[in-house]
Design a protein around this motif. Structure first.
Motif, mmCIF file in Angstrom:
data_model
loop_
_atom_site.group_PDB
_atom_site.id
_atom_site.type_symbol
_atom_site.label_atom_id
_atom_site.label_comp_id
_atom_site.label_asym_id
_atom_site.label_seq_id
_atom_site.Cartn_x
_atom_site.Cartn_y
_atom_site.Cartn_z
ATOM 1 N N LEU A 88 0.817 -1.264 -0.116
ATOM 2 C CA LEU A 88 0.025 0.038 0.204
ATOM 3 C C LEU A 88 1.015 1.159 0.165
ATOM 4 N N LEU A 89 1.914 1.160 0.700
ATOM 5 C CA LEU A 89 2.866 2.407 0.725
ATOM 6 C C LEU A 89 3.716 2.678 -0.366
ATOM 7 N N ARG A 90 3.932 1.655 -1.126
ATOM 8 C CA ARG A 90 4.608 1.976 -2.511
ATOM 9 C C ARG A 90 3.700 2.359 -3.602
ATOM 10 N N LEU A 91 2.174 2.020 -3.423
ATOM 11 C CA LEU A 91 1.144 2.505 -4.483
ATOM 12 C C LEU A 91 1.038 3.946 -4.091
ATOM 13 N N LEU A 92 0.906 4.144 -2.558
ATOM 14 C CA LEU A 92 0.509 5.510 -2.437
ATOM 15 C C LEU A 92 1.890 6.356 -2.401
ATOM 16 N N ASP A 93 3.184 5.925 -2.544
ATOM 17 C CA ASP A 93 4.071 6.794 -3.109
ATOM 18 C C ASP A 93 3.973 7.299 -4.463
ATOM 19 N N ASP B 159 3.458 10.651 -6.555
ATOM 20 C CA ASP B 159 4.442 11.120 -7.352
ATOM 21 C C ASP B 159 3.821 11.519 -8.704
ATOM 22 N N GLU B 160 3.025 10.631 -9.091
ATOM 23 C CA GLU B 160 2.509 10.599 -10.373
ATOM 24 C C GLU B 160 1.186 11.509 -10.720
ATOM 25 N N VAL B 161 0.383 11.806 -9.462
ATOM 26 C CA VAL B 161 -0.945 12.361 -9.239
ATOM 27 C C VAL B 161 -1.793 11.866 -10.532
ATOM 28 N N HIS B 162 -1.635 10.520 -10.338
ATOM 29 C CA HIS B 162 -2.626 9.860 -11.690
ATOM 30 C C HIS B 162 -2.597 8.443 -11.258
ATOM 31 N N LEU B 163 -3.534 7.708 -10.968
ATOM 32 C CA LEU B 163 -3.608 6.317 -10.434
ATOM 33 C C LEU B 163 -3.374 5.417 -11.644
ATOM 34 N N ALA B 164 -3.729 5.623 -12.787
ATOM 35 C CA ALA B 164 -3.390 4.638 -13.960
ATOM 36 C C ALA B 164 -1.759 4.418 -14.007
ATOM 37 N N ALA C 193 -7.130 -0.551 -3.541
ATOM 38 C CA ALA C 193 -5.824 -0.122 -2.657
ATOM 39 C C ALA C 193 -5.579 1.215 -2.131
ATOM 40 N N LEU C 194 -5.774 2.161 -3.218
ATOM 41 C CA LEU C 194 -6.059 3.694 -2.904
ATOM 42 C C LEU C 194 -7.170 3.838 -2.050
ATOM 43 N N GLU C 195 -8.227 3.220 -2.135
ATOM 44 C CA GLU C 195 -9.377 3.487 -1.557
ATOM 45 C C GLU C 195 -9.113 3.049 -0.045
ATOM 46 N N ARG C 196 -8.296 1.969 0.426
ATOM 47 C CA ARG C 196 -7.959 1.659 1.470
ATOM 48 C C ARG C 196 -7.023 2.641 2.312
ATOM 49 N N CYS C 197 -6.106 3.289 1.412
ATOM 50 C CA CYS C 197 -5.157 4.218 1.917
ATOM 51 C C CYS C 197 -6.140 5.314 2.436
ATOM 52 N N ARG C 198 -7.142 5.876 1.507
ATOM 53 C CA ARG C 198 -7.916 6.958 1.944
ATOM 54 C C ARG C 198 -8.661 6.978 3.237
ATOM 55 N N GLN C 199 -9.073 5.675 3.255
ATOM 56 C CA GLN C 199 -9.846 5.238 4.670
ATOM 57 C C GLN C 199 -8.912 5.176 5.695
ATOM 58 N N LEU C 200 -7.570 4.759 5.774
ATOM 59 C CA LEU C 200 -6.763 4.632 6.771
ATOM 60 C C LEU C 200 -6.398 6.179 7.050
ATOM 61 N N LEU C 201 -6.005 6.833 5.988
ATOM 62 C CA LEU C 201 -5.841 8.281 6.584
ATOM 63 C C LEU C 201 -6.656 9.405 6.689
ATOM 64 N N ARG C 202 -7.900 8.939 6.444
ATOM 65 C CA ARG C 202 -9.305 9.717 6.378
ATOM 66 C C ARG C 202 -9.178 11.107 5.496
ATOM 67 N N GLU D 57 -14.521 10.341 -10.320
ATOM 68 C CA GLU D 57 -13.521 9.616 -9.410
ATOM 69 C C GLU D 57 -13.391 8.267 -10.205
ATOM 70 N N LEU D 58 -14.497 7.314 -10.436
ATOM 71 C CA LEU D 58 -14.213 5.894 -10.869
ATOM 72 C C LEU D 58 -13.517 6.047 -12.310
ATOM 73 N N ALA D 59 -13.809 7.014 -12.960
ATOM 74 C CA ALA D 59 -13.302 7.174 -14.610
ATOM 75 C C ALA D 59 -11.692 7.341 -14.493
ATOM 76 N N THR D 60 -11.113 7.646 -13.335
ATOM 77 C CA THR D 60 -9.750 7.800 -13.018
ATOM 78 C C THR D 60 -9.174 6.584 -12.492
ATOM 79 N N ALA D 61 -10.117 6.073 -11.357
ATOM 80 C CA ALA D 61 -9.618 4.912 -10.441
ATOM 81 C C ALA D 61 -9.972 3.642 -11.327
#
Length: 329
Positions: free
Chosen positions: A25-30, A34-39, A55-64, A136-140
């Protein structure tokens, strides 16, 4: 020093949730920061896009924190995300050469994600959340399609959920049987009328019942609650007009003596599409009436496993958007 210890040392208390996050999760978050772009971030860490979205959604929930927000022409980092960038890189530096575990062990693969998620909800809140959800889903998860189905009330929505004719319901029905759900918004009821209505300054029970009522048929749960409350007092009300949805209500209320009772989130905000909304008065109903909570419902067949990754992802994003858009109204 392990990842958890590095995060504890490097991050302020506000970011303590990072200490318990899996290195994947941390590597994806990083990569996302950095990219400011999920794809692009997903491709960079070798994850299928739907799995990266989960995985990004899990990060969002954990970090609120949403981490990414609409910047107009492109997405941009939130303030929290910007503050995370450098400390996150420093904390991951010690793991740069560690092998990447197989993401399919815990995250859903792209082939497991269904292509369409069917959603049932009234026109309000649908009109408010649909654009944000799609954006949001069009990007995610750009390969995922959304289908907003025709709302015919809570009872119909629950029945269709049980029959497998829809995937997610956002409404007021209570969970039962094979339908599970969680509350996403506790609302309050308001009596709505034109601002210069004769009852707008003194809405007693007698005055409320002396005027014709506007009933919105799609909110069958609330309508039943109102009728039960009135009947308990041995009283009756006159239904002057019944309409199928909330979108018709503002203009009708503004141009008549009709009074409607509805959840506050269903009262359109004053916009170019609803210029009369600003001319409406919202008052406390003259009887003890609590709005039924807004719940997100799913069938128990959706247990959160890989086969239901798309439904789980849409449910997570939808719940967050509802809380952001309507909390405090």
């Amino acid at each position: 020093m392990n990842s958890a210890a590095r995060f504890t040392a490097l991050f302020p208390p506000a970011f303590s949730a990072l200490a318990g996050m899996d290195v994947r999760l941390l590597r994806l978050l990083d990569a996302v920061l950095d990219e400011v772009h999920l794809a692009r971030a997903a491709a960079r860490v070798g994850l299928p896009l739907p799995a990266a979205a989960s995985a990004l959604e899990r990060c969002r929930q954990l970090l609120r924190d949403p981490l990414l927000e609409d910047g107009g022409a492109q997405m941009r980092l939130t303030a929290t995300a910007q503050a995370l960038r450098e400390p996150l890189r420093l904390a991951l530096a010690g793991d740069a050469n560690a092998p990447m575990a197989n993401p399919s062990q815990q995250l859903p693969s792209q082939g497991a994600v269904v292509q369409r998620v069917r959603i049932l909800m009234p026109d309000y809140p649908a009109q408010v959340v649909a654009h944000a959800l799609y954006q949001e889903l069009a990007t995610a998860a750009p390969s995922l399609d959304l289908e907003f189905q025709t709302w015919l009330g809570d009872a119909d929505a629950t029945a269709r959920l049980e029959r497998g004719q829809t995937d997610l319901v956002l409404g007021s029905a209570a969970p039962s049987g094979q339908v599970r759900g969680r509350e996403v918004l506790q609302e309050r009821c308001v009596a709505v009328m034109r601002r210069d209505h004769p009852a707008a300054h003194s809405l007693t029970l007698a005055r409320w019942l002396s005027y014709p009522h506007l009933q919105i048929a799609c909110h069958d749960t609330l309508n039943r609650m109102i009728d039960e409350q009135i009947a308990m007092q041995g009283l009756r009300r006159r239904i002057g007009m019944v309409i199928p949805n909330f979108l018709m209500a503002p203009a009708l209320l503004q141009g008549s003596d009709l009074i409607a009772v509805m959840p506050m989130h269903c009262v359109p905000a004053a916009t170019a599409a609803h210029p009369v909304a600003v001319a409406l008065a919202c008052l406390r109903p003259p009887l003890p009436l609590e709005a039924p909570p807004l719940r997100l419902l799913q069938h128990r067949r959706y247990a959160g496993d890989a086969d239901d990754a798309a439904v789980a992802l849409v449910a997570q994003v939808l719940e967050r958007i509802v809380r952001q858009r309507f909390d405090g109204r």
